[in-house]
Design a protein around this motif. Structure first.
Motif, short mmCIF file in Angstrom:
data_model
loop_
_atom_site.label_atom_id
_atom_site.label_comp_id
_atom_site.label_asym_id
_atom_site.label_seq_id
_atom_site.Cartn_x
_atom_site.Cartn_y
_atom_site.Cartn_z
N ALA A 92 34.40 -1.97 2.54
CA ALA A 92 34.33 -1.27 3.83
C ALA A 92 33.75 0.13 3.69
N THR A 93 33.71 0.67 2.45
CA THR A 93 33.16 2.01 2.24
C THR A 93 31.65 1.98 2.00
N LYS A 94 31.08 0.77 1.86
CA LYS A 94 29.66 0.66 1.54
C LYS A 94 28.81 0.67 2.81
N VAL A 95 27.70 1.36 2.73
CA VAL A 95 26.75 1.39 3.84
C VAL A 95 25.53 0.58 3.42
N ILE A 96 25.29 -0.51 4.09
CA ILE A 96 24.17 -1.39 3.79
C ILE A 96 23.05 -1.08 4.79
N SER A 97 21.89 -0.71 4.26
CA SER A 97 20.79 -0.31 5.13
C SER A 97 20.14 -1.51 5.80
N PRO A 98 19.47 -1.29 6.92
CA PRO A 98 18.74 -2.38 7.58
C PRO A 98 17.69 -3.00 6.66
N GLU A 99 17.08 -2.18 5.79
CA GLU A 99 16.08 -2.70 4.87
C GLU A 99 16.70 -3.68 3.88
N GLN A 100 17.88 -3.35 3.37
CA GLN A 100 18.57 -4.25 2.45
C GLN A 100 18.93 -5.57 3.13
N ILE A 101 19.38 -5.46 4.38
CA ILE A 101 19.74 -6.67 5.13
C ILE A 101 18.52 -7.54 5.36
#
Length: 624
Positions: A243-252
């Protein structure tokens, strides 16, 4: 009948009978303690080892079972007092001894048999009642078993069954024992009775303050506040770390392109069906031609459909049903052949399948990537938190550093207040509460609570609101009620003795009942199970059957009142045992013989215990 048989099996009569059927064997004791079995072995029976993993799994299962009954996880001392460690060790030792003997006899289990056992196990059945692989894998994960370990355990179980069946299937029970048991189950009594309760006595005077104060002083241990402790709780799991991780739109987007081929949903349909009696078949056929809906025809025919669920085609095991349902449009129905006649199949809604879009897949991809990152970092974060704790860093600072939620709680020993703590499952609460209540307020550092390999909990104890005696002003009404109950109980106990003396002197029970403003009741004949009413329960029946034809006495009925009785008729039961009872008796005797046989095998093989490893596991198992 089975209830009666099980109740009988606990009586002294059954114990005497079964004792006569058994061969006496030496008692088995856990007294051969050594410390040279290795760091992962708890004990050894002959050449068969009991691993620390196996012991821990069974021990934790027993602790959790006890927690479900009592509301709190037993401490190591409580578990020891209850005999949980020795029971677990004896069970595992019994299995190890029989496993060793089975292997020495070259007993085998075919893959077909193991497959059948897997398919028949109700723990692994899905929504349609068939074996479900996802349910199987989830259950193994909960148990901490690999697939290979599961099949090894099932193989050993099947061997033990083979051995017991081969040795004791033909064990016979003497006819005299069967007759005695049958008589025990079928004898009947009739009684005359009346109820003696507080309505049989004049109204008691209200207690004075002195009465209440004296009662409270004598029962102060029953009137205590509940100890409460406040603490800050930090939970580290893969989920809380993810829950602390921020996944970027590019990674998705990149992950979507990599996995796009697998991101396809299967068409699913909400299916209903109804069997059509001969009288309703023509109604549905005509209604179909007239364009009536499935629900309209159900109402006209007075039929209730079975909802099969929202299913993919591969989940419908009936080929004819799948072909029919997946050829319909939403809302339509068709009439097809069934097992014993015709049936109507209806599709309520359709969830179309196809390629999942990036927008639809984004939440799941983001969560998956976050969990993958958390899985990679978990051990490193765990080590860092432990180092910071060891250097006495405040828990709020640690939580802020890693972006983890810090939850303030005020908790009782049961741990029910921990339900809202992120990362904790309901089954974790007793372990965490036990750790909080084991902490000393003077401790500068509280120990980590390791719930499993990927779930660790830290807490800072803030305050302790210790249990204390309650004052009379706080519990006046409760003390008054308890005092009154005690006075009534004393009056009833005294009166019961006088009633029994009158019955012994020959005074009719009806006369005694009338003198206590009660009407006597005469029952129909009943067995040791009672008559099914809240008055003549199994407990009352047990007291009735404790004597002969002229027996009298009293017992507590199902309403908690005193039932005074006198036997009016004793009816001998039938002597010939029925097949169901005979089967139960024979199976019980075989199980007892097998149990004695296992004890003998264990005794001969010898049990050696690694006390050091056992002590470590017992402390770990209770979070201490």
């Amino acid at each position: 009948m089975l209830h009666s048989l099980r109740a009988f099996a606990k009586t002294w009569v059954a114990k005497i009978i079964l004792g006569l059927l058994l061969v006496s064997m030496a008692a088995f004791g856990i007294n051969n303690v050594i410390t040279n079995l290795g760091g992962t072995t708890v004990a050894r029976v002959g050449d068969e080892e009991i691993s620390s993993i196996d012991f821990q799994r069974e021990y934790n299962a027993e602790l959790n079972a006890a927690a479900q009954q009592t509301g709190s996880l037993p401490t190591a001392e409580q578990a020891m007092q209850a005999g949980i460690p020795s029971n677990v060790l004896n069970t595992l030792a019994s299995q190890a001894a029989i496993n060793q003997l089975s292997r020495s006899l070259s007993l085998g289990v075919s893959e077909d048999r193991l497959s059948q056992m897997l398919r028949d196990d109700p723990n692994f059945k899905g929504m349609l009642g068939n074996f479900d692989a996802s349910t199987f894998n989830e259950r193994l994960r909960q148990l901490g078993l690999t697939e290979a370990e599961y099949f090894d355990e099932r193989t050993d179980f099947a061997r033990r069954v083979q051995l017991g069946t081969a040795l004791f299937t033909d064990a016979a029970v003497p006819a005299a024992a069967k007759t005695l048991i049958q008589r025990y189950l079928t004898d009947k009594r009739s009684i005359e009775y009346f109820i003696l309760d507080e309505s049989s006595f004049p109204m008691l005077p209200a207690p004075t303050d002195d009465d209440l104060a004296a009662y409270l002083a004598a029962h102060q241990d029953e009137f205590q506040t509940t100890e409460l402790r406040s603490a800050d709780v930090l939970v580290l799991t893969l989920e809380t770390l993810a829950a602390t991780k921020v996944i970027s739109p590019e990674q998705i987007a990149a992950e979507y392109e990599l996995t796009k081929a697998s991101l396809v949903t299967t068409e699913r349909r909400l299916i209903r069906q109804v069997a059509l009696p001969e009288a309703s078949l023509s109604l549905f056929e005509a209604g179909k031609a007239e364009g009536k809906t499935f629900d309209q025809l159900l109402t006209e025919a007075g039929l209730t459909p079975t909802t099969l669920g929202t299913l993919a085609r591969t989940e419908v095991v009936d080929a004819a049903l799948a072909e029919a349902a997946f050829g319909l449009t939403a809302g339509d129905f068709v009439i097809i052949d069934g097992v014993s006649g015709r049936r109507a199949v209806n599709v309520v809604t359709i969830e179309p399948g196809g390629q999942v879009s990036l927008e639809e897949a984004s939440p799941a991809i983001s969560n998956r990537l976050a969990l993958a990152a958390a899985r990679t970092e978990y051990l490193d974060v765990l080590d860092q938190i432990e180092e910071l704790r060891a250097s006495f860093q405040p828990l709020p600072d640690i939580a802020q550093r890693f972006g983890l939620p810090l939850t303030p709680v005020t908790v009782s020993a049961s741990g029910t207040e921990l339900s809202g703590v992120p990362g904790l499952a309901p089954g974790d609460a007793p372990r965490v509460a036990q750790g909080i209540f084991a902490a000393d307020p003077s401790d500068d550092l509280t120990p980590t609570i390791q719930l499993n390999a990927n779930k660790n909990v830290w807490f800072d104890l803030k305050t302790v609101d210790a249990a204390r005696p309650q004052t009379l002003d706080e519990v006046r009404d409760a003390v008054a009620a308890a005092w009154t109950t005690e006075q009534v109980d004393v009056a009833i106990a005294t009166e019961l003795e006088l009633i029994k003396a009158d019955l012994a002197a020959g005074t009719p029970l009806a006369d005694i009942a009338v003198s206590h403003l009660q009407s006597p009741v005469t029952t129909a004949p009943f067995t040791r199970d009672g008559d099914g009413s809240p008055f003549v329960t199994a407990t009352v029946a047990s007291a009735v059957f404790a004597g002969g034809p002229n027996h009298f006495g009293s017992a507590i009925d199902g309403n908690g009142d005193h039932l005074v009785f006198k036997v009016t008729e004793a009816i001998d039961g039938k002597a010939e045992i029925d097949p169901a009872t005979a089967g139960f008796v024979e199976n019980s005797a075989r199980e007892s013989l097998f149990g004695e046989f296992v004890n003998g095998i264990k005794n001969e093989a010898g049990l050696r215990i690694n006390q050091q490893v056992l002590n470590q596991l017992l402390a770990l198992g209770t979070g201490q």
